[in-house]
Design a protein around this motif. Structure first.
Motif, PDB file in Angstrom:
ATOM      1  N   THR A  18       0.802  -1.226   0.000  1.00  0.00           N
ATOM      2  CA  THR A  18       0.000   0.000   0.000  1.00  0.00           C
ATOM      3  C   THR A  18       0.834   1.275   0.000  1.00  0.00           C
ATOM      4  N   ALA A  19       2.092   1.200   0.359  1.00  0.00           N
ATOM      5  CA  ALA A  19       2.916   2.411   0.487  1.00  0.00           C
ATOM      6  C   ALA A  19       3.103   3.133  -0.844  1.00  0.00           C
ATOM      7  N   ASP A  20       3.220   2.401  -1.948  1.00  0.00           N
ATOM      8  CA  ASP A  20       3.415   3.043  -3.249  1.00  0.00           C
ATOM      9  C   ASP A  20       2.242   3.941  -3.622  1.00  0.00           C
ATOM     10  N   ARG A  21       1.036   3.500  -3.312  1.00  0.00           N
ATOM     11  CA  ARG A  21      -0.139   4.255  -3.714  1.00  0.00           C
ATOM     12  C   ARG A  21      -0.555   5.309  -2.685  1.00  0.00           C
ATOM     13  N   PHE A  22      -0.425   4.992  -1.393  1.00  0.00           N
ATOM     14  CA  PHE A  22      -0.940   5.887  -0.357  1.00  0.00           C
ATOM     15  C   PHE A  22       0.137   6.614   0.436  1.00  0.00           C
ATOM     16  N   GLY A  23       1.378   6.204   0.311  1.00  0.00           N
ATOM     17  CA  GLY A  23       2.479   6.905   0.945  1.00  0.00           C
ATOM     18  C   GLY A  23       2.453   6.917   2.459  1.00  0.00           C
ATOM     19  N   VAL A  24       2.516   8.130   3.019  1.00  0.00           N
ATOM     20  CA  VAL A  24       2.674   8.307   4.464  1.00  0.00           C
ATOM     21  C   VAL A  24       1.555   7.664   5.293  1.00  0.00           C
ATOM     22  N   PRO A  25       0.276   7.803   4.936  1.00  0.00           N
ATOM     23  CA  PRO A  25      -0.756   7.157   5.775  1.00  0.00           C
ATOM     24  C   PRO A  25      -0.566   5.642   5.889  1.00  0.00           C
ATOM     25  N   ILE A  32       2.271   3.999   5.606  1.00  0.00           N
ATOM     26  CA  ILE A  32       3.474   3.741   6.403  1.00  0.00           C
ATOM     27  C   ILE A  32       3.188   3.970   7.885  1.00  0.00           C
ATOM     28  N   VAL A  33       2.456   5.029   8.199  1.00  0.00           N
ATOM     29  CA  VAL A  33       2.115   5.309   9.600  1.00  0.00           C
ATOM     30  C   VAL A  33       1.260   4.183  10.181  1.00  0.00           C
ATOM     31  N   LEU A  34       0.250   3.737   9.431  1.00  0.00           N
ATOM     32  CA  LEU A  34      -0.583   2.627   9.902  1.00  0.00           C
ATOM     33  C   LEU A  34       0.254   1.360  10.091  1.00  0.00           C
ATOM     34  N   GLY A  35       1.136   1.085   9.153  1.00  0.00           N
ATOM     35  CA  GLY A  35       1.962  -0.120   9.242  1.00  0.00           C
ATOM     36  C   GLY A  35       2.924  -0.072  10.413  1.00  0.00           C
ATOM     37  N   ILE A  36       3.617   1.037  10.568  1.00  0.00           N
ATOM     38  CA  ILE A  36       4.565   1.154  11.678  1.00  0.00           C
ATOM     39  C   ILE A  36       3.816   1.148  13.011  1.00  0.00           C
ATOM     40  N   GLY A  37       2.657   1.808  13.049  1.00  0.00           N
ATOM     41  CA  GLY A  37       1.843   1.777  14.268  1.00  0.00           C
ATOM     42  C   GLY A  37       1.397   0.368  14.611  1.00  0.00           C
ATOM     43  N   GLY A  38       0.944  -0.370  13.605  1.00  0.00           N
ATOM     44  CA  GLY A  38       0.518  -1.752  13.834  1.00  0.00           C
ATOM     45  C   GLY A  38       1.653  -2.641  14.292  1.00  0.00           C
ATOM     46  N   ILE A  39       2.813  -2.480  13.673  1.00  0.00           N
ATOM     47  CA  ILE A  39       3.988  -3.271  14.073  1.00  0.00           C
ATOM     48  C   ILE A  39       4.422  -2.888  15.483  1.00  0.00           C
ATOM     49  N   GLY A  40       4.416  -1.587  15.782  1.00  0.00           N
ATOM     50  CA  GLY A  40       4.800  -1.132  17.122  1.00  0.00           C
ATOM     51  C   GLY A  40       3.866  -1.664  18.199  1.00  0.00           C
ATOM     52  N   LEU A  41       2.566  -1.625  17.921  1.00  0.00           N
ATOM     53  CA  LEU A  41       1.604  -2.157  18.887  1.00  0.00           C
ATOM     54  C   LEU A  41       1.750  -3.671  19.029  1.00  0.00           C
ATOM     55  N   ALA A  42       2.047  -4.362  17.939  1.00  0.00           N
ATOM     56  CA  ALA A  42       2.273  -5.808  18.016  1.00  0.00           C
ATOM     57  C   ALA A  42       3.511  -6.099  18.864  1.00  0.00           C
ATOM     58  N   LEU A  43       4.557  -5.294  18.696  1.00  0.00           N
ATOM     59  CA  LEU A  43       5.764  -5.463  19.517  1.00  0.00           C
ATOM     60  C   LEU A  43       5.443  -5.213  20.992  1.00  0.00           C
ATOM     61  N   ALA A  44       4.655  -4.184  21.274  1.00  0.00           N
ATOM     62  CA  ALA A  44       4.260  -3.915  22.655  1.00  0.00           C
ATOM     63  C   ALA A  44       3.438  -5.073  23.223  1.00  0.00           C
ATOM     64  N   ALA A  45       2.558  -5.648  22.409  1.00  0.00           N
ATOM     65  CA  ALA A  45       1.775  -6.804  22.851  1.00  0.00           C
ATOM     66  C   ALA A  45       2.688  -7.997  23.114  1.00  0.00           C
ATOM     67  N   TYR A  46       3.735  -8.158  22.310  1.00  0.00           N
ATOM     68  CA  TYR A  46       4.702  -9.242  22.518  1.00  0.00           C
ATOM     69  C   TYR A  46       5.402  -9.083  23.865  1.00  0.00           C
ATOM     70  N   ILE A  47       5.818  -7.864  24.155  1.00  0.00           N
ATOM     71  CA  ILE A  47       6.496  -7.603  25.432  1.00  0.00           C
ATOM     72  C   ILE A  47       5.529  -7.818  26.595  1.00  0.00           C
ATOM     73  N   ALA A  48       4.295  -7.342  26.460  1.00  0.00           N
ATOM     74  CA  ALA A  48       3.294  -7.542  27.514  1.00  0.00           C
ATOM     75  C   ALA A  48       3.003  -9.022  27.720  1.00  0.00           C
TER      76      ALA A  48
END
Length: 115
Positions: free
Chosen positions: A38-45, A47-63
């Protein structure tokens, strides 16, 4: 009983912990793959959703890890479970919402994944 000896001979807490690990890992990979398409077509939104999702998944892993260790200590030390928080469920739900946002971008952008 040693703190390194499993409390349950059937290893139920360990199996639950491994299931949480697989779920969180699958969610993080899905977010990463979604950003790839999706990054090629939508760019920053996207990427932000993807990084946010990965970050929250990492936080869930730590929890999840911290919850497993807390449960293991409670079972082996005092045979009592103390109050358990729902943070890992909240993090997993939030990460799933971010992945849902990426899915909307897939549909909105009519993106096809080449097989």
């Amino acid at each position: 009983m040693s703190t390194e000896t499993p409390f349950d001979p059937g290893l139920q807490p360990e199996r639950t912990y491994l299931a949480w690990q697989r779920t969180v890992l699958a969610l993080a990979v899905a977010c990463a793959v979604s950003v790839r398409f999706t990054a090629d077509r939508f760019g920053v939104p996207a990427i932000v959703l993807g990084i946010g999702g990965i970050g929250l998944a990492l936080a869930a892993y730590i929890a999840t890890y911290r919850g497993y260790r807390r449960t293991h200590r409670a079972l082996t030390d005092t045979a009592q479970l103390h109050g358990r928080g729902a943070w890992r469920l909240a993090l997993l739900a939030a990460s799933t919402l971010f992945l849902g946002g990426l899915a909307v971008l897939f549909l909105w952008g009519n993106i096809r994944i080449p097989l």
